[in-house]
Design an enzyme around this catalytic site. Structure first.
Site, PDB file in Angstrom:
ATOM      1  N   LYS A 177      -7.292  -6.214  -7.898  1.00 16.99           N
ATOM      2  CA  LYS A 177      -7.285  -7.405  -7.042  1.00 16.99           C
ATOM      3  C   LYS A 177      -8.552  -7.425  -6.188  1.00 16.99           C
ATOM      4  CE  LYS A 177      -4.068  -9.699  -3.823  1.00 16.99           C
ATOM      5  NZ  LYS A 177      -2.808  -9.530  -3.060  1.00 16.99           N
TER       6      LYS A 177
ATOM      7  N   SER B 252       0.302 -13.473  -3.529  1.00 21.72           N
ATOM      8  CA  SER B 252      -1.123 -13.637  -3.668  1.00 21.72           C
ATOM      9  C   SER B 252      -1.726 -12.879  -4.860  1.00 21.72           C
ATOM     10  CB  SER B 252      -1.810 -13.203  -2.379  1.00 21.72           C
ATOM     11  OG  SER B 252      -1.660 -11.815  -2.179  1.00 21.72           O
TER      12      SER B 252
ATOM     13  N   SER C 219       3.630 -10.371  -2.124  1.00 20.91           N
ATOM     14  CA  SER C 219       2.467 -10.667  -2.968  1.00 20.91           C
ATOM     15  C   SER C 219       2.356  -9.879  -4.265  1.00 20.91           C
ATOM     16  CB  SER C 219       1.184 -10.483  -2.164  1.00 20.91           C
ATOM     17  OG  SER C 219       0.992 -11.594  -1.330  1.00 20.91           O
TER      18      SER C 219
END
Lengths: 474, 94
Positions: free
Chosen positions: A80, A155, A179
């Site tokens: 990420k 996210s 997330s």
């Protein structure tokens, strides 16, 4: 070589060990799959092909020595873009960090590198990990590989979509309010939010430091375990990390006490989602588990508490983006204050601005007691709910989100309705306990996850239960 | 409803330059979000800290320099947008 894309970490490990294929071959297969699929899925913000191939060659050298090597050695993954990898971009999908190159490795990255993992690139997120859909990314919206008109969740939408679209074997994401679990649920993969303090946050670009945790997103439960083993444990660079060592253990479904928090089925849940989750619970019961209704009475206050605490901590954490130390710098105006105002005004997107303002408001003189202090008190009550519930049960089963993946654009104009998507995931974070999402079924091809919540530092129990559930849910 | 002046005051405290359009949008968003927070008003209790398994208390370390990567200071200064030699340059404070 596309059959390589189906292999899990331990299957790849066996193949590499038995010289059926090399890490370079696996890595090239994934890189060409990214080239093919990513224009539509848009999971990646950056693909670092040359670096990945260098790392794969290095892994092949380790494997060639014939000595035993880590299961993650030679296995390609995505990271990420809110986690720093030395020499690579770390934008956390914000314009304010668009040209920032990280000067150091996050501790989880150091550990992956020591294990010999191959990093394919950096994956998309909501800006500063603030969101549930990656629609708050300043660069692109990641599509759900099961239906590209829908969001992948957020996210960690990029990391989840990358695994679901077979563009990475596994990904590292982060979970502050849901997330990891939410995109894992929407994309039909497995994602673990570890206990607060079990994985180092060093190198994770901070959103809300009392909640942020890095965790794995993978094809199956065993892969979560293999990644978690490598990334967890004490790190002197994170004062909140615990001297924790993951120990595998067996917990048979037979005789296991599974708590069902009644508030998680109360209202607002899509009936189809409820049906899928209830069917999973029934299967566990048939396998010999004892299903017990429990109560987490302060569930309805979770979102309000969360959206006071997160903006408050975010407003402090995001004060570091000042146009001076790194990132975007607007050198207009006559003095230092102008640099601050303009760099931040132009660099931050809508959601970070919204949260900085809410956080500044709730922490400002005259409002602190009514909002921030009150939220901390109710957070204590939420924590107590979980402590009490775990006196009666081993694990809890719950939905991950009240609905499957929404259409792109469906919720972007109403921040509050976005925030309410965290209703079943954020109380876990406020308490600090671990939880995992595994695929439980589908509705109109859209995956729906089952959330398995464990007591503090009982990832081993969650993983043992999840691997049995994985078999009976197939 | 939060007033326009209030949004401007908070934005200044937060060192955020906002456009006129943003101020109006934030006025609306902040009001509806903060209204939602009112559900906490009726909750009682929670004043005592809840201690859980493996709670850390005062995690401290020795005050020692533990610099292992000798290039880190240079790398960090390189990340600054405006710099000269080994210094970060800023505009006049006043």
């Amino acid at each position: 070589m596309s059959e390589l894309l189906d292999l899990t970490i331990s299957q790849l490990h066996e193949g590499l060990r038995d010289k059926k294929f090399s890490s370079v071959e696996v890595t090239k297969t994934y890189l060409s799959e990214i080239e093919k699929k990513d224009p539509a899925v848009e999971a990646y913000l950056a693909v670092t092909k040359d670096r990945a191939l260098e790392q794969a060659e290095a892994a092949d050298k380790i494997i060639a020595t014939g000595k035993s090597f880590d299961p993650l050695c030679g296995v390609p993954c995505s990271i990420k873009d809110s986690i720093t990898v030395k020499g690579m971009q770390a934008t956390t999908a914000s314009k304010i960090l668009e040209n920032y190159i990280a000067p150091y490795d996050a501790t989880v990255i150091t550990r992956l590198k020591n294990a010999g993992s191959v990093i394919l690139g950096k994956t998309n997120t909501d800006e500063f990990t603030m969101g549930i859909s990656t629609e708050n990314s300043a660069f692109k919206v990641t599509k759900n590989p099961h239906d590209i008109t829908r969001v992948a969740g957020g996210s960690s939408g990029g990391p989840a979509a990358a695994v679901a679209a077979r563009e990475a074997v596994f990904s590292l994401g982060s979970d502050t309010g849901g997330s990891i679990r939410l995109p894992a649920s929407f994309c039909g993969i497995v994602g673990l939010n570890p206990t607060y303090g079990s994985v180092s946050r060093y190198g994770a670009i901070a959103l809300a430091s009392s909640l942020d945790q890095i965790g794995p997103l993978t094809k199956n439960v065993e892969d979560v375990k293999l990644v978690f083993k490598v990334i967890s444990g004490k790190d002197p660079k994170d004062a909140q990390s615990h001297p924790y060592e993951f120990m595998e253990s067996d917990h048979s479904l037979k005789g296991l006490r599974i708590g069902i928090p009644k508030e998680y089925f109360a209202h607002g849940i899509d009936p189809e989602v409820e049906k899928i989750v209830r069917a999973a619970i029934l299967k566990a019961e048939k396998a010999g588990a004892e299903v017990v209704e429990v109560s987490l009475p302060h569930t309805e206050h979770g979102v309000a508490v969360y959206y006071i605490i997160v903006p408050a901590e975010a407003s402090a954490n995001l004060a570091r983006y000042d146009g001076i130390k790194y990132g975007l710098s607007v050198q207009e105006g006559s003095n230092l204050l102008d640099v601050y105002l303009k760099s931040r005004g132009r660099g931050f997107g809508k959601e970070p601005k919204r949260r900085i303002l809410i956080g500044t408001y709730t922490l400002s003189a005259g409002y602190y007691d009514a909002y921030y202090k009150k939220a901390q008190e109710v957070r204590n009550l939420i924590k107590k709910d979980f402590v009490e519930a775990f006196k009666k049960v081993d694990v809890m089963f719950a939905p991950v989100s009240p609905m499957p993946a929404p259409k792109i654009g469906e919720k972007t104009n109403d921040p509050l309705s976005m925030y309410l998507m965290d209703i079943y995931t954020c109380p876990v974070k406020l308490a600090g306990v671990p939880a995992l999402s595994i695929p439980a079924g589908t509705m109109d091809k859209l995956p729906v996850g089952l959330q398995i919540i464990g007591n503090y530092f009982e990832e081993n129990k969650i993983l043992s239960v999840a691997s049995q559930m994985e078999k009976i849910l197939q | 409803m939060i007033s326009k002046q209030e949004v401007e005051r908070i934005a200044k405290l937060a060192r955020l330059e906002l456009t006129e359009e943003e101020i109006i949008k934030m006025q609306k968003d902040l009001s509806s979000i903060l209204d939602y927070m009112d559900i906490l008003k009726k909750v009682k209790g929670g004043k005592e800290t809840v201690h859980v398994k493996n709670d850390l208390v005062n995690a401290v370390r020795k005050d020692e320099v533990s610099m292992k990567e000798s290039h880190l200071p240079e790398d960090l200064i390189q990340a600054a947008p405006n710099k000269q030699d080994m210094y970060i340059k800023v505009k006049a404070v006043l």
